[in-house]
Design an enzyme around this catalytic site. Structure first.
Site, PDB file in Angstrom:
ATOM      1  N   LYS A   9      -0.136   4.389  -4.573  1.00 10.62           N
ATOM      2  CA  LYS A   9      -0.316   3.068  -3.980  1.00 10.62           C
ATOM      3  C   LYS A   9      -1.666   2.461  -4.391  1.00 10.62           C
ATOM      4  O   LYS A   9      -2.545   3.170  -4.913  1.00 10.62           O
ATOM      5  CB  LYS A   9      -0.207   3.194  -2.451  1.00 10.62           C
ATOM      6  CG  LYS A   9       1.201   3.595  -1.960  1.00 10.62           C
ATOM      7  CD  LYS A   9       1.220   3.760  -0.442  1.00 10.62           C
ATOM      8  CE  LYS A   9       2.623   4.076   0.074  1.00 10.62           C
ATOM      9  NZ  LYS A   9       2.641   4.239   1.563  1.00 10.62           N
ATOM     10  N   TYR A  49      10.849  -2.005   0.806  1.00 13.62           N
ATOM     11  CA  TYR A  49      10.620  -1.583   2.190  1.00 13.62           C
ATOM     12  C   TYR A  49      11.588  -2.247   3.168  1.00 13.62           C
ATOM     13  O   TYR A  49      11.263  -2.406   4.351  1.00 13.62           O
ATOM     14  CB  TYR A  49       9.171  -1.879   2.587  1.00 13.62           C
ATOM     15  CG  TYR A  49       8.179  -0.854   2.069  1.00 13.62           C
ATOM     16  CD1 TYR A  49       8.341   0.515   2.329  1.00 13.62           C
ATOM     17  CD2 TYR A  49       7.065  -1.242   1.340  1.00 13.62           C
ATOM     18  CE1 TYR A  49       7.432   1.446   1.868  1.00 13.62           C
ATOM     19  CE2 TYR A  49       6.138  -0.307   0.877  1.00 13.62           C
ATOM     20  CZ  TYR A  49       6.334   1.031   1.150  1.00 13.62           C
ATOM     21  OH  TYR A  49       5.420   1.966   0.708  1.00 13.62           O
ATOM     22  N   PHE A  57       4.545  -3.573  11.588  1.00 14.08           N
ATOM     23  CA  PHE A  57       3.592  -3.416  10.489  1.00 14.08           C
ATOM     24  C   PHE A  57       4.137  -3.895   9.149  1.00 14.08           C
ATOM     25  O   PHE A  57       3.483  -3.715   8.118  1.00 14.08           O
ATOM     26  CB  PHE A  57       3.121  -1.956  10.382  1.00 14.08           C
ATOM     27  CG  PHE A  57       4.212  -0.947  10.135  1.00 14.08           C
ATOM     28  CD1 PHE A  57       4.690  -0.703   8.855  1.00 14.08           C
ATOM     29  CD2 PHE A  57       4.753  -0.225  11.199  1.00 14.08           C
ATOM     30  CE1 PHE A  57       5.688   0.231   8.622  1.00 14.08           C
ATOM     31  CE2 PHE A  57       5.752   0.715  10.970  1.00 14.08           C
ATOM     32  CZ  PHE A  57       6.225   0.944   9.678  1.00 14.08           C
ATOM     33  N   ARG A  86       8.173  15.209  -1.463  1.00 11.72           N
ATOM     34  CA  ARG A  86       7.814  14.881  -0.070  1.00 11.72           C
ATOM     35  C   ARG A  86       6.964  15.994   0.553  1.00 11.72           C
ATOM     36  O   ARG A  86       6.037  15.721   1.314  1.00 11.72           O
ATOM     37  CB  ARG A  86       9.080  14.653   0.776  1.00 11.72           C
ATOM     38  CG  ARG A  86       9.875  13.411   0.426  1.00 11.72           C
ATOM     39  CD  ARG A  86       9.266  12.125   0.926  1.00 11.72           C
ATOM     40  NE  ARG A  86       9.244  11.992   2.364  1.00 11.72           N
ATOM     41  CZ  ARG A  86       9.040  10.831   3.002  1.00 11.72           C
ATOM     42  NH1 ARG A  86       8.863   9.706   2.310  1.00 11.72           N
ATOM     43  NH2 ARG A  86       8.999  10.782   4.304  1.00 11.72           N
ATOM     44  N   THR A  92       3.584  11.168   7.051  1.00 11.53           N
ATOM     45  CA  THR A  92       3.258   9.744   6.889  1.00 11.53           C
ATOM     46  C   THR A  92       1.853   9.424   7.393  1.00 11.53           C
ATOM     47  O   THR A  92       1.109   8.703   6.731  1.00 11.53           O
ATOM     48  CB  THR A  92       4.300   8.887   7.646  1.00 11.53           C
ATOM     49  OG1 THR A  92       5.592   9.186   7.126  1.00 11.53           O
ATOM     50  CG2 THR A  92       4.002   7.413   7.498  1.00 11.53           C
ATOM     51  N   ARG A 103      -1.714  13.717   1.243  1.00 11.01           N
ATOM     52  CA  ARG A 103      -2.221  12.889   2.354  1.00 11.01           C
ATOM     53  C   ARG A 103      -3.154  13.692   3.258  1.00 11.01           C
ATOM     54  O   ARG A 103      -4.158  13.170   3.752  1.00 11.01           O
ATOM     55  CB  ARG A 103      -1.053  12.312   3.145  1.00 11.01           C
ATOM     56  CG  ARG A 103      -0.298  11.204   2.401  1.00 11.01           C
ATOM     57  CD  ARG A 103       1.011  10.923   3.093  1.00 11.01           C
ATOM     58  NE  ARG A 103       1.720   9.756   2.560  1.00 11.01           N
ATOM     59  CZ  ARG A 103       2.980   9.471   2.851  1.00 11.01           C
ATOM     60  NH1 ARG A 103       3.668  10.258   3.663  1.00 11.01           N
ATOM     61  NH2 ARG A 103       3.560   8.391   2.348  1.00 11.01           N
ATOM     62  N   ASN A 113      -2.069   5.381   2.793  1.00 11.86           N
ATOM     63  CA  ASN A 113      -1.854   6.836   2.746  1.00 11.86           C
ATOM     64  C   ASN A 113      -1.530   7.321   1.327  1.00 11.86           C
ATOM     65  O   ASN A 113      -0.873   8.350   1.151  1.00 11.86           O
ATOM     66  CB  ASN A 113      -0.790   7.251   3.759  1.00 11.86           C
ATOM     67  CG  ASN A 113       0.527   6.543   3.531  1.00 11.86           C
ATOM     68  OD1 ASN A 113       0.680   5.798   2.550  1.00 11.86           O
ATOM     69  ND2 ASN A 113       1.492   6.783   4.401  1.00 11.86           N
ATOM     70  N   HIS A 116       3.743   6.729  -2.055  1.00 12.48           N
ATOM     71  CA  HIS A 116       5.124   6.581  -1.610  1.00 12.48           C
ATOM     72  C   HIS A 116       5.961   7.593  -2.365  1.00 12.48           C
ATOM     73  O   HIS A 116       5.758   7.777  -3.569  1.00 12.48           O
ATOM     74  CB  HIS A 116       5.670   5.174  -1.898  1.00 12.48           C
ATOM     75  CG  HIS A 116       7.168   5.140  -1.764  1.00 12.48           C
ATOM     76  ND1 HIS A 116       7.791   5.036  -0.538  1.00 12.48           N
ATOM     77  CD2 HIS A 116       8.160   5.294  -2.680  1.00 12.48           C
ATOM     78  CE1 HIS A 116       9.102   5.089  -0.718  1.00 12.48           C
ATOM     79  NE2 HIS A 116       9.358   5.254  -2.016  1.00 12.48           N
ATOM     80  N   GLU A 127      15.586   3.318  -5.631  1.00 16.84           N
ATOM     81  CA  GLU A 127      14.224   2.904  -5.966  1.00 16.84           C
ATOM     82  C   GLU A 127      13.972   2.970  -7.472  1.00 16.84           C
ATOM     83  O   GLU A 127      13.294   2.100  -8.018  1.00 16.84           O
ATOM     84  CB  GLU A 127      13.229   3.762  -5.171  1.00 16.84           C
ATOM     85  CG  GLU A 127      13.306   3.441  -3.682  1.00 16.84           C
ATOM     86  CD  GLU A 127      12.603   4.433  -2.762  1.00 16.84           C
ATOM     87  OE1 GLU A 127      11.954   5.381  -3.264  1.00 16.84           O
ATOM     88  OE2 GLU A 127      12.708   4.261  -1.529  1.00 16.84           O
TER      89      GLU A 127
HETATM   90  P1  IDP Z   1       6.746   7.393   4.368  1.00 16.91           P
HETATM   91  O1  IDP Z   1       5.901   6.653   3.371  1.00 16.91           O
HETATM   92  O2  IDP Z   1       6.132   8.714   4.751  1.00 16.91           O
HETATM   93  O3  IDP Z   1       8.192   7.516   3.960  1.00 16.91           O
HETATM   94  P2  IDP Z   1       7.615   5.364   6.274  1.00 16.91           P
HETATM   95  O4  IDP Z   1       7.900   5.620   7.699  1.00 16.91           O
HETATM   96  O5  IDP Z   1       8.786   5.132   5.350  1.00 16.91           O
HETATM   97  O6  IDP Z   1       6.709   6.565   5.731  1.00 16.91           O
HETATM   98  O7  IDP Z   1       6.641   4.109   6.189  1.00 16.91           O
HETATM   99  C1  IDP Z   1       6.401   3.464   4.973  1.00 16.91           C
HETATM  100  C2  IDP Z   1       4.918   3.188   4.854  1.00 16.91           C
HETATM  101  O8  IDP Z   1       4.544   2.234   5.849  1.00 16.91           O
HETATM  102  C3  IDP Z   1       3.995   4.368   5.119  1.00 16.91           C
HETATM  103  O9  IDP Z   1       3.832   5.218   3.989  1.00 16.91           O
HETATM  104  C4  IDP Z   1       2.702   3.661   5.472  1.00 16.91           C
HETATM  105  O10 IDP Z   1       2.034   3.195   4.298  1.00 16.91           O
HETATM  106  C5  IDP Z   1       3.200   2.458   6.257  1.00 16.91           C
HETATM  107  N1  IDP Z   1       3.197   2.682   7.710  1.00 16.91           N
HETATM  108  C6  IDP Z   1       3.980   3.546   8.401  1.00 16.91           C
HETATM  109  N2  IDP Z   1       3.740   3.473   9.716  1.00 16.91           N
HETATM  110  C7  IDP Z   1       2.764   2.528   9.851  1.00 16.91           C
HETATM  111  C8  IDP Z   1       2.067   1.984  10.991  1.00 16.91           C
HETATM  112  O11 IDP Z   1       2.280   2.359  12.141  1.00 16.91           O
HETATM  113  N3  IDP Z   1       1.124   1.016  10.721  1.00 16.91           N
HETATM  114  C9  IDP Z   1       0.842   0.594   9.453  1.00 16.91           C
HETATM  115  N4  IDP Z   1       1.491   1.066   8.383  1.00 16.91           N
HETATM  116  C10 IDP Z   1       2.427   2.027   8.574  1.00 16.91           C
HETATM  117 MG    MG Z   2       9.662   6.066   3.741  1.00 20.04          MG
END
Ligand code: IDP
Ligand code: MG
Length: 135
Positions: A9, A49, A57, A86, A92, A103, A113, A116, A127
């Site tokens: 990212k 997304y 968010f 993963r 996450t 992470r 973080n 992706h 994707e």
């Molecule tokens: P993942 O990347 O581990 O699959 P997801 O739940 O799919 O996690 O969320 C996508 C992305 O959204 C996360 O990697 C993170 O960058 C962002 N994200 C997730 N939860 C939050 C939040 O509570 N606040 C702000 N950004 C968030």
């Molecule tokens: Mg995800």
């Protein structure tokens, strides 16, 4: 062999950690199939997304992922490569991610973080098609 999709990212590229992330994937034994530094546009980000469209968010997430170039990767490995990646990436929320994961070792917050990674075989296929339609 199987393939999955990974994004280093914008925070990873800005912090100079893209190489570290690629190195971890390669050291695991995964192979790069495609790699491109690209500024993701807002429309592609929103499609990518889509599952989070109703989350509070979502706007912050799209602004974050489009703010500067990201390193887009397709990586190849054994069956269910997505699950191998993963596991390397970690939880996450980086504050909760296990040490030893990308992470867990290198990030502190969401949305920044670092990585992706596709969360299923069908997400990986979708994707890869979205970001590398020619592949
Ligand atoms: P993942 O990347 O581990 O699959 P997801 O739940 O799919 O996690 O969320 C996508 C992305 O959204 C996360 O990697 C993170 O960058 C962002 N994200 C997730 N939860 C939050 C939040 O509570 N606040 C702000 N950004 C968030
Ligand atoms: Mg995800």
């Amino acid at each position: 062999m199987d393939r999955t999709f990974v994004i280093c990212k914008p925070d990873a590229v800005e912090r100079g950690l893209a190489g570290e992330i690629v190195a971890r994937l390669e050291r695991k034994g995964l192979r790069l199939v495609a790699a491109e530094l690209r500024a993701i546009d807002a429309e592609t980000a929103a499609t990518h997304y889509e599952e989070h469209r109703e989350r509070p968010f979502f706007t912050e997430l799209v602004e974050f992922i489009t703010r500067s170039p990201a390193l887009l990767l397709v990586v190849e490995g054994p069956a269910d490569t997505w699950s191998v990646v993963r596991a390397l990436v970690g939880a996450t929320d980086p504050k909760a991610a296990a040490p030893g994961t990308i992470r867990g070792d290198l990030a502190l917050d969401v949305p920044a973080n670092l990585v992706h990674a596709s969360d299923s075989a069908s997400s990986a296929e979708r994707e890869i098609r979205l970001f590398f339609p020619g592949l």
